[in-house]
Design a protein around this motif. Sequence first.
Motif, PDB file in Angstrom:
ATOM      1  N   ARG A   1      35.400  46.874  18.570  1.00 54.60           N
ATOM      2  CA  ARG A   1      36.216  47.930  17.967  1.00 54.60           C
ATOM      3  C   ARG A   1      37.526  48.209  18.701  1.00 54.60           C
ATOM      4  O   ARG A   1      38.584  48.153  18.129  1.00 54.60           O
ATOM      5  N   SER A   2      37.432  48.558  19.946  1.00 55.09           N
ATOM      6  CA  SER A   2      38.623  48.959  20.679  1.00 55.09           C
ATOM      7  C   SER A   2      38.954  47.922  21.752  1.00 55.09           C
ATOM      8  O   SER A   2      38.513  48.021  22.894  1.00 55.09           O
ATOM      9  N   PHE A   3      39.740  46.948  21.371  1.00 57.36           N
ATOM     10  CA  PHE A   3      40.087  45.848  22.267  1.00 57.36           C
ATOM     11  C   PHE A   3      40.670  46.351  23.573  1.00 57.36           C
ATOM     12  O   PHE A   3      40.287  45.906  24.652  1.00 57.36           O
ATOM     13  N   LYS A   4      41.593  47.281  23.497  1.00 51.71           N
ATOM     14  CA  LYS A   4      42.273  47.790  24.695  1.00 51.71           C
ATOM     15  C   LYS A   4      41.273  48.436  25.660  1.00 51.71           C
ATOM     16  O   LYS A   4      41.322  48.185  26.862  1.00 51.71           O
ATOM     17  N   ASP A   5      40.372  49.252  25.140  1.00 57.10           N
ATOM     18  CA  ASP A   5      39.383  49.917  25.991  1.00 57.10           C
ATOM     19  C   ASP A   5      38.475  48.911  26.685  1.00 57.10           C
ATOM     20  O   ASP A   5      38.203  49.018  27.882  1.00 57.10           O
ATOM     21  N   TRP A   6      37.984  47.929  25.926  1.00 61.12           N
ATOM     22  CA  TRP A   6      37.075  46.947  26.520  1.00 61.12           C
ATOM     23  C   TRP A   6      37.801  46.035  27.494  1.00 61.12           C
ATOM     24  O   TRP A   6      37.227  45.599  28.483  1.00 61.12           O
ATOM     25  N   LEU A   7      39.064  45.767  27.227  1.00 60.02           N
ATOM     26  CA  LEU A   7      39.851  44.974  28.172  1.00 60.02           C
ATOM     27  C   LEU A   7      40.030  45.730  29.489  1.00 60.02           C
ATOM     28  O   LEU A   7      39.920  45.139  30.568  1.00 60.02           O
ATOM     29  N   ILE A   8      40.254  47.027  29.415  1.00 63.56           N
ATOM     30  CA  ILE A   8      40.383  47.848  30.628  1.00 63.56           C
ATOM     31  C   ILE A   8      39.064  47.868  31.402  1.00 63.56           C
ATOM     32  O   ILE A   8      39.057  47.710  32.626  1.00 63.56           O
ATOM     33  N   VAL A   9      37.949  48.040  30.703  1.00 66.88           N
ATOM     34  CA  VAL A   9      36.635  48.011  31.361  1.00 66.88           C
ATOM     35  C   VAL A   9      36.439  46.666  32.052  1.00 66.88           C
ATOM     36  O   VAL A   9      35.995  46.603  33.205  1.00 66.88           O
ATOM     37  N   TYR A  10      36.783  45.595  31.365  1.00 66.52           N
ATOM     38  CA  TYR A  10      36.646  44.251  31.942  1.00 66.52           C
ATOM     39  C   TYR A  10      37.500  44.109  33.206  1.00 66.52           C
ATOM     40  O   TYR A  10      37.018  43.661  34.243  1.00 66.52           O
ATOM     41  N   LEU A  11      38.756  44.506  33.132  1.00 63.29           N
ATOM     42  CA  LEU A  11      39.661  44.348  34.270  1.00 63.29           C
ATOM     43  C   LEU A  11      39.255  45.221  35.452  1.00 63.29           C
ATOM     44  O   LEU A  11      39.333  44.775  36.609  1.00 63.29           O
ATOM     45  N   VAL A  12      38.828  46.439  35.197  1.00 63.25           N
ATOM     46  CA  VAL A  12      38.399  47.321  36.291  1.00 63.25           C
ATOM     47  C   VAL A  12      37.159  46.745  36.972  1.00 63.25           C
ATOM     48  O   VAL A  12      37.076  46.722  38.210  1.00 63.25           O
ATOM     49  N   SER A  13      36.191  46.258  36.204  1.00 62.00           N
ATOM     50  CA  SER A  13      34.994  45.680  36.809  1.00 62.00           C
ATOM     51  C   SER A  13      35.322  44.381  37.535  1.00 62.00           C
ATOM     52  O   SER A  13      34.770  44.101  38.607  1.00 62.00           O
ATOM     53  N   PHE A  14      36.214  43.610  36.989  1.00 65.59           N
ATOM     54  CA  PHE A  14      36.694  42.370  37.587  1.00 65.59           C
ATOM     55  C   PHE A  14      37.293  42.659  38.964  1.00 65.59           C
ATOM     56  O   PHE A  14      36.916  42.061  39.974  1.00 65.59           O
ATOM     57  N   ILE A  15      38.199  43.607  39.032  1.00 60.25           N
ATOM     58  CA  ILE A  15      38.889  43.941  40.286  1.00 60.25           C
ATOM     59  C   ILE A  15      37.922  44.568  41.288  1.00 60.25           C
ATOM     60  O   ILE A  15      37.901  44.198  42.470  1.00 60.25           O
TER      61      ILE A  15
ATOM     62  N   ILE B   1      34.312  33.641  48.141  1.00 63.51           N
ATOM     63  CA  ILE B   1      33.539  34.478  47.234  1.00 63.51           C
ATOM     64  C   ILE B   1      33.080  33.652  46.033  1.00 63.51           C
ATOM     65  O   ILE B   1      33.500  32.512  45.863  1.00 63.51           O
ATOM     66  N   HIS B   2      32.241  34.252  45.215  1.00 63.29           N
ATOM     67  CA  HIS B   2      31.712  33.563  44.033  1.00 63.29           C
ATOM     68  C   HIS B   2      32.560  33.953  42.825  1.00 63.29           C
ATOM     69  O   HIS B   2      32.278  34.942  42.141  1.00 63.29           O
ATOM     70  N   LEU B   3      33.607  33.212  42.556  1.00 64.32           N
ATOM     71  CA  LEU B   3      34.564  33.551  41.500  1.00 64.32           C
ATOM     72  C   LEU B   3      33.942  33.681  40.102  1.00 64.32           C
ATOM     73  O   LEU B   3      34.262  34.633  39.394  1.00 64.32           O
ATOM     74  N   PRO B   4      33.076  32.764  39.663  1.00 64.09           N
ATOM     75  CA  PRO B   4      32.505  32.945  38.321  1.00 64.09           C
ATOM     76  C   PRO B   4      31.724  34.253  38.179  1.00 64.09           C
ATOM     77  O   PRO B   4      31.814  34.922  37.163  1.00 64.09           O
ATOM     78  N   PHE B   5      30.989  34.648  39.217  1.00 62.25           N
ATOM     79  CA  PHE B   5      30.261  35.905  39.132  1.00 62.25           C
ATOM     80  C   PHE B   5      31.234  37.082  39.122  1.00 62.25           C
ATOM     81  O   PHE B   5      31.097  38.006  38.324  1.00 62.25           O
ATOM     82  N   ASP B   6      32.212  37.056  40.010  1.00 56.96           N
ATOM     83  CA  ASP B   6      33.162  38.166  40.131  1.00 56.96           C
ATOM     84  C   ASP B   6      34.056  38.313  38.917  1.00 56.96           C
ATOM     85  O   ASP B   6      34.384  39.435  38.526  1.00 56.96           O
ATOM     86  N   PHE B   7      34.463  37.218  38.321  1.00 50.74           N
ATOM     87  CA  PHE B   7      35.459  37.268  37.253  1.00 50.74           C
ATOM     88  C   PHE B   7      34.882  37.127  35.846  1.00 50.74           C
ATOM     89  O   PHE B   7      35.530  37.480  34.877  1.00 50.74           O
ATOM     90  N   ILE B   8      33.657  36.592  35.730  1.00 52.43           N
ATOM     91  CA  ILE B   8      33.087  36.367  34.397  1.00 52.43           C
ATOM     92  C   ILE B   8      31.741  37.074  34.245  1.00 52.43           C
ATOM     93  O   ILE B   8      31.587  37.945  33.387  1.00 52.43           O
TER      94      ILE B   8
END
Length: 139
Positions: A29-43, A70-77
Amino acid sequence: MRRKNFPNYSLILVTITGLVLLPFAILKRSFKDWLIVYLVSFIGNFFSDEFLVKRGYLKYPKRLFPKYKIHLPFDFIHYPLILLYYNQWTLNSKPVGIILKLFPFVIPQTIIETIASKKTNLIKWKKGWTWYHSLISLC
């Protein structure tokens, strides 16, 4: 498939699976919101993993990207993807539901990490790090 190469194949398979599932988690539904959640958890996960590796609590002897400690696939995906699905599942839940819905995500992840620590060369726990430290850090 050789038993010796199983950790490498499993890392590649899980990473590809995560990459395939990622668009389905973000394009809701809300691409922007989920993208922010993804980026915050990623960082956040990147910095916490880097901290734990530098302090010597975790070590990843086998990595898809050996240049990084570090384990990049775990941290970023993986972790951001799991967090996206958890957030979407609990979006309209009450506090008790939010807590109960946490268990189907963190318990399997903790079990897999414990098996990987004991049976493979993918992750090594050091300085007293155990499965319950992983469980608490995932919550």
